[in-house]
Motif scaffolding. Structure first.
Motif, mmCIF file in Angstrom:
data_model
loop_
_atom_site.group_PDB
_atom_site.id
_atom_site.type_symbol
_atom_site.label_atom_id
_atom_site.label_comp_id
_atom_site.label_asym_id
_atom_site.label_seq_id
_atom_site.Cartn_x
_atom_site.Cartn_y
_atom_site.Cartn_z
ATOM 1 N N ARG A 1 33.291 13.371 27.400
ATOM 2 C CA ARG A 1 32.489 12.339 28.057
ATOM 3 C C ARG A 1 31.540 11.672 27.052
ATOM 4 N N GLU B 1 43.101 18.566 23.468
ATOM 5 C CA GLU B 1 43.966 19.657 23.931
ATOM 6 C C GLU B 1 43.705 20.872 23.049
ATOM 7 N N SER C 1 38.756 15.675 28.745
ATOM 8 C CA SER C 1 38.260 14.447 28.118
ATOM 9 C C SER C 1 36.811 14.634 27.688
ATOM 10 N N ARG D 1 42.998 21.222 28.321
ATOM 11 C CA ARG D 1 43.123 19.771 28.141
ATOM 12 C C ARG D 1 42.021 19.074 28.928
ATOM 13 N N GLN E 1 42.270 9.975 20.976
ATOM 14 C CA GLN E 1 41.024 9.273 21.287
ATOM 15 C C GLN E 1 39.987 10.290 21.800
ATOM 16 N N ARG E 2 39.616 10.227 23.095
ATOM 17 C CA ARG E 2 38.646 11.189 23.600
ATOM 18 C C ARG E 2 39.305 12.374 24.303
ATOM 19 N N GLU E 3 40.618 12.387 24.343
ATOM 20 C CA GLU E 3 41.320 13.492 24.983
ATOM 21 C C GLU E 3 41.490 14.647 23.993
#
Length: 272
Positions: A220, A258, A218, A216, A254-256
């Motif tokens: 960038r 998993e 983000s 998990r 969104q930008r996350e």
């Protein structure tokens, strides 16, 4: 457009993918950019930095760390979208990313930006300039970031008497070559689906190396920047992320990101 160039001085006999830097016939010259302010000597010393296990001074003895601190104590903050250095500027420092993230990019023959890499904490910027003495790419902060500026002249002198530092520097250069080879494979041999799967797995591995979760994390960079790096359109990147999510290989918020099925992503990449 990408050209295949042989960097004889930096890596003898090694062929890598590098954007050809050119300007459109009618393009106006980029206005001069004021030089960045001198790096400030402040912040956490290398000996107590949480990134030391993955950064250049990894493996140095305590006394060696004290000497390394003397050449790496200069810190520089770079605001989001601001350049750390421009292509063509003279080379003086290597930059270790302390926080945040950067992209490096050149300009294609038709004047478009071509991203050549993304750089996370603990990684070095500026290695490509060692051979020519000038930066081949422009480095831009993807978010508010901080770097440690390391004088390359001082680093060379220090490494002469530190075998551990020499070894670490060679390993870093080797890793840089491997990334160049990886880019060649991504752009020349893989399908769009393989490129994106390999990119996500690579990011997961780099976050694991930093001590963060590999399942998990983000992003960038934007989807458009991912597409630029992988040689894909924004629409293709978005479509493939949606396909991976429907197949329960990943979850996207969104930008996350998993990673839910790393093994299946590796199957998509195949023997590469």
């Amino acid at each position: 457009m990408l050209q295949t160039l042989t960097l004889e001085k930096a890596y003898p006999g090694m062929t890598v993918m590098q954007p050809a830097i050119a300007r459109e016939p009618n393009a106006t010259a980029r206005p001069a950019v004021p030089p960045l302010s001198p790096p400030a000597r402040t912040g956490v010393a290398c000996s107590s930095c949480c990134l030391r296990p993955v950064c250049l001074p990894c493996g140095l003895a305590p006394r060696e760390l004290i000497r390394f601190d003397e050449i790496a104590s200069a810190k520089r903050r770079v605001a989001r979208t601001a350049p750390l250095y421009h292509a063509g500027e003279s080379f003086e420092f290597l930059y270790a990313v302390k926080s945040g993230a950067f992209k490096t990019a050149g300009v294609s023959r038709d004047g478009r930006e071509k991203i050549t890499g993304f750089h996370l904490p603990g990684e070095l910027l500026g290695l490509e300039a060692i051979s020519s003495g000038r930066h081949a790419y422009t480095a831009v902060a993807l978010e508010d970031s901080e770097v440690c500026a390391i004088s390359f002249a001082a680093l060379e002198r220090l490494a002469l008497g530190m075998p551990a530092l020499q070894h670490r520097l060679l390993r870093t250069l080797s890793s840089d070559i491997s990334r160049d080879h990886g880019l060649m494979l991504l752009l020349g041999s893989m399908s769009a689906e393989q490129r994106l799967a390999a990119f996500l797995l690579s990011l997961a591995q780099r976050y694991r190396r930093l001590g963060f979760s590999a399942d998990r994390f983000s992003l960038r960079m934007t989807r458009e920047e991912i597409g630029n790096y992988l040689g894909l359109t924004l629409e293709t990147v978005s479509r493939l992320l949606s396909r991976f999510q429907r197949a329960r290989l990943i979850a996207v918020r969104q930008r996350e990101i998993e990673i839910r099925a790393a093994g299946e992503l590796r199957e998509i990449v195949g023997h590469w």
